[in-house]
Write a protein that holds these residues in place. Sequence first.
Motif, PDB file in Angstrom:
ATOM      1  N   MET A  66      -5.192  -5.077   4.580  1.00 12.72           N
ATOM      2  CA  MET A  66      -5.770  -4.001   5.179  1.00 12.72           C
ATOM      3  C   MET A  66      -5.844  -4.248   6.584  1.00 12.72           C
ATOM      4  O   MET A  66      -5.627  -5.410   7.336  1.00 12.72           O
ATOM      5  CB  MET A  66      -7.378  -4.111   4.628  1.00 12.72           C
ATOM      6  CG  MET A  66      -7.593  -3.953   3.265  1.00 12.72           C
ATOM      7  SD  MET A  66      -8.984  -3.817   2.728  1.00 12.72           S
ATOM      8  CE  MET A  66      -9.005  -5.785   2.035  1.00 12.72           C
ATOM      9  N   THR A  67      -6.079  -3.376   7.377  1.00 13.77           N
ATOM     10  CA  THR A  67      -6.069  -3.516   8.972  1.00 13.77           C
ATOM     11  C   THR A  67      -7.280  -3.079   9.567  1.00 13.77           C
ATOM     12  O   THR A  67      -7.382  -3.318  10.764  1.00 13.77           O
ATOM     13  CB  THR A  67      -5.008  -2.399   9.257  1.00 13.77           C
ATOM     14  OG1 THR A  67      -4.671  -2.975  10.647  1.00 13.77           O
ATOM     15  CG2 THR A  67      -5.442  -0.912   9.582  1.00 13.77           C
ATOM     16  N   THR A  68      -8.227  -2.299   8.938  1.00 15.71           N
ATOM     17  CA  THR A  68      -9.719  -1.986   9.621  1.00 15.71           C
ATOM     18  C   THR A  68     -10.561  -3.135  10.564  1.00 15.71           C
ATOM     19  O   THR A  68     -10.650  -2.952  11.585  1.00 15.71           O
ATOM     20  CB  THR A  68     -10.720  -1.507   8.834  1.00 15.71           C
ATOM     21  OG1 THR A  68      -9.882  -0.322   8.204  1.00 15.71           O
ATOM     22  CG2 THR A  68     -11.756  -0.872   9.347  1.00 15.71           C
ATOM     23  N   THR A 109     -11.299   0.539   0.224  1.00 16.97           N
ATOM     24  CA  THR A 109     -12.045   1.768   1.066  1.00 16.97           C
ATOM     25  C   THR A 109     -11.278   3.102   0.931  1.00 16.97           C
ATOM     26  O   THR A 109     -11.862   4.284   0.510  1.00 16.97           O
ATOM     27  CB  THR A 109     -12.100   1.421   2.318  1.00 16.97           C
ATOM     28  OG1 THR A 109     -12.556   0.225   2.772  1.00 16.97           O
ATOM     29  CG2 THR A 109     -12.905   2.533   3.102  1.00 16.97           C
ATOM     30  N   GLY A 110     -10.173   3.069   0.869  1.00 15.29           N
ATOM     31  CA  GLY A 110      -9.337   4.396   0.584  1.00 15.29           C
ATOM     32  C   GLY A 110      -9.231   4.864  -0.846  1.00 15.29           C
ATOM     33  O   GLY A 110      -9.636   6.063  -1.349  1.00 15.29           O
ATOM     34  N   ASN A 120      -4.043  -1.995  -2.008  1.00 15.01           N
ATOM     35  CA  ASN A 120      -5.032  -3.017  -1.222  1.00 15.01           C
ATOM     36  C   ASN A 120      -6.258  -2.142  -0.647  1.00 15.01           C
ATOM     37  O   ASN A 120      -7.240  -2.962  -0.648  1.00 15.01           O
ATOM     38  CB  ASN A 120      -4.176  -3.576  -0.017  1.00 15.01           C
ATOM     39  CG  ASN A 120      -2.901  -4.215  -0.397  1.00 15.01           C
ATOM     40  OD1 ASN A 120      -2.921  -4.938  -1.598  1.00 15.01           O
ATOM     41  ND2 ASN A 120      -1.766  -4.185   0.346  1.00 15.01           N
ATOM     42  N   THR A 121      -5.990  -1.141  -0.132  1.00 17.82           N
ATOM     43  CA  THR A 121      -7.104  -0.503   0.529  1.00 17.82           C
ATOM     44  C   THR A 121      -8.260   0.161  -0.341  1.00 17.82           C
ATOM     45  O   THR A 121      -8.062   1.251  -0.506  1.00 17.82           O
ATOM     46  CB  THR A 121      -6.565   0.685   1.571  1.00 17.82           C
ATOM     47  OG1 THR A 121      -5.503  -0.041   2.338  1.00 17.82           O
ATOM     48  CG2 THR A 121      -7.580   1.050   2.588  1.00 17.82           C
ATOM     49  N   PHE A 134      -3.807   3.339  -3.736  1.00 22.57           N
ATOM     50  CA  PHE A 134      -3.556   2.341  -2.846  1.00 22.57           C
ATOM     51  C   PHE A 134      -3.730   0.935  -3.653  1.00 22.57           C
ATOM     52  O   PHE A 134      -4.608   0.623  -4.521  1.00 22.57           O
ATOM     53  CB  PHE A 134      -4.487   2.516  -1.907  1.00 22.57           C
ATOM     54  CG  PHE A 134      -4.460   3.355  -0.642  1.00 22.57           C
ATOM     55  CD1 PHE A 134      -3.436   3.467   0.303  1.00 22.57           C
ATOM     56  CD2 PHE A 134      -5.588   4.226  -0.550  1.00 22.57           C
ATOM     57  CE1 PHE A 134      -3.530   4.340   1.031  1.00 22.57           C
ATOM     58  CE2 PHE A 134      -5.264   5.387   0.258  1.00 22.57           C
ATOM     59  CZ  PHE A 134      -4.268   5.421   1.278  1.00 22.57           C
ATOM     60  N   ASP A 166       0.865  -1.201   0.144  1.00 30.30           N
ATOM     61  CA  ASP A 166      -0.172   0.087   0.033  1.00 30.30           C
ATOM     62  C   ASP A 166       0.956   1.171  -0.023  1.00 30.30           C
ATOM     63  O   ASP A 166       0.649   2.174  -0.734  1.00 30.30           O
ATOM     64  CB  ASP A 166      -0.835  -0.022   1.147  1.00 30.30           C
ATOM     65  CG  ASP A 166      -2.414  -0.167   0.749  1.00 30.30           C
ATOM     66  OD1 ASP A 166      -2.681  -0.372  -0.295  1.00 30.30           O
ATOM     67  OD2 ASP A 166      -3.121  -0.490   1.706  1.00 30.30           O
ATOM     68  N   SER A 188      -2.592  -4.871  -7.278  1.00 28.30           N
ATOM     69  CA  SER A 188      -3.820  -4.938  -6.574  1.00 28.30           C
ATOM     70  C   SER A 188      -4.418  -6.356  -6.662  1.00 28.30           C
ATOM     71  O   SER A 188      -4.824  -6.892  -5.843  1.00 28.30           O
ATOM     72  CB  SER A 188      -4.888  -4.025  -6.946  1.00 28.30           C
ATOM     73  OG  SER A 188      -4.608  -2.758  -6.973  1.00 28.30           O
TER      74      SER A 188
END
Length: 226
Positions: free
Chosen positions: A144-146, A40-41, A37-38, A35, A24, A122
């Motif tokens: 991701m980390t969320t 959402t971002g 991977n993210t 990004f 990322d 990706s």
Amino acid sequence: MDLDAASRTPIVAMLLTLSGGFLDAFTYVGHGHVFANTMTGNVALLGVNVATADWAQAVRHIPPLIAFVFAVFVVHVLRLDALARSVQRPAMVCLLLEIVFLAVVASGMIRIPELWLISGISFVATLQTLSFTHLENLTYTSVMTTGNLRRGAKRLLEGLIPHYDGAALRDAMLLGMASFSFFAGAVIGGFSTGSLHDHALWIAVLLLVGAFGRIVQLARHASVSA
């Protein structure tokens, strides 16, 4: 211990999440604030760019979203009964594909246009996170980390309130380790990409090779012990 069980160990999860955070940071710092991977971002930044009429930047966030969806489709197909018998150990195949792709980019042997580079990262990173979904008995994501933070915080509270629960606290520790590994990977990726640019991907390659080797080592050791 089979390959699936070996892939659920903390050291493997740590190496995979380190690489997830690294990738990322690599694409964001080195390839136009996109990004790998993210998603959402990427969706959030796409919305901001559309709102500010920055169409050139907005378009950059679309290819990784398409690559993400395509990777989900590929993993789904690989798990169908018709292919499951012919494609042995699809998770390891996906991990090996990721290693090869990143090594080719890092080596500079083939010049890949930025659009395809970001989409390719990706794609292979999504293959990774869909193929390796468990840390011991916990579900987690390595790119991701969320979700890891949410589940980790929940297990921490369950371990302390209303009474002490050692198993819940261990789960919180494992998920916290995964979250920190992602952060550490992003720090390493941010520093190394600025100075090494695409060659910095060798670091991600080493992390993934380490994970691949550890899985094989644990599985072989378990089979010999049995």
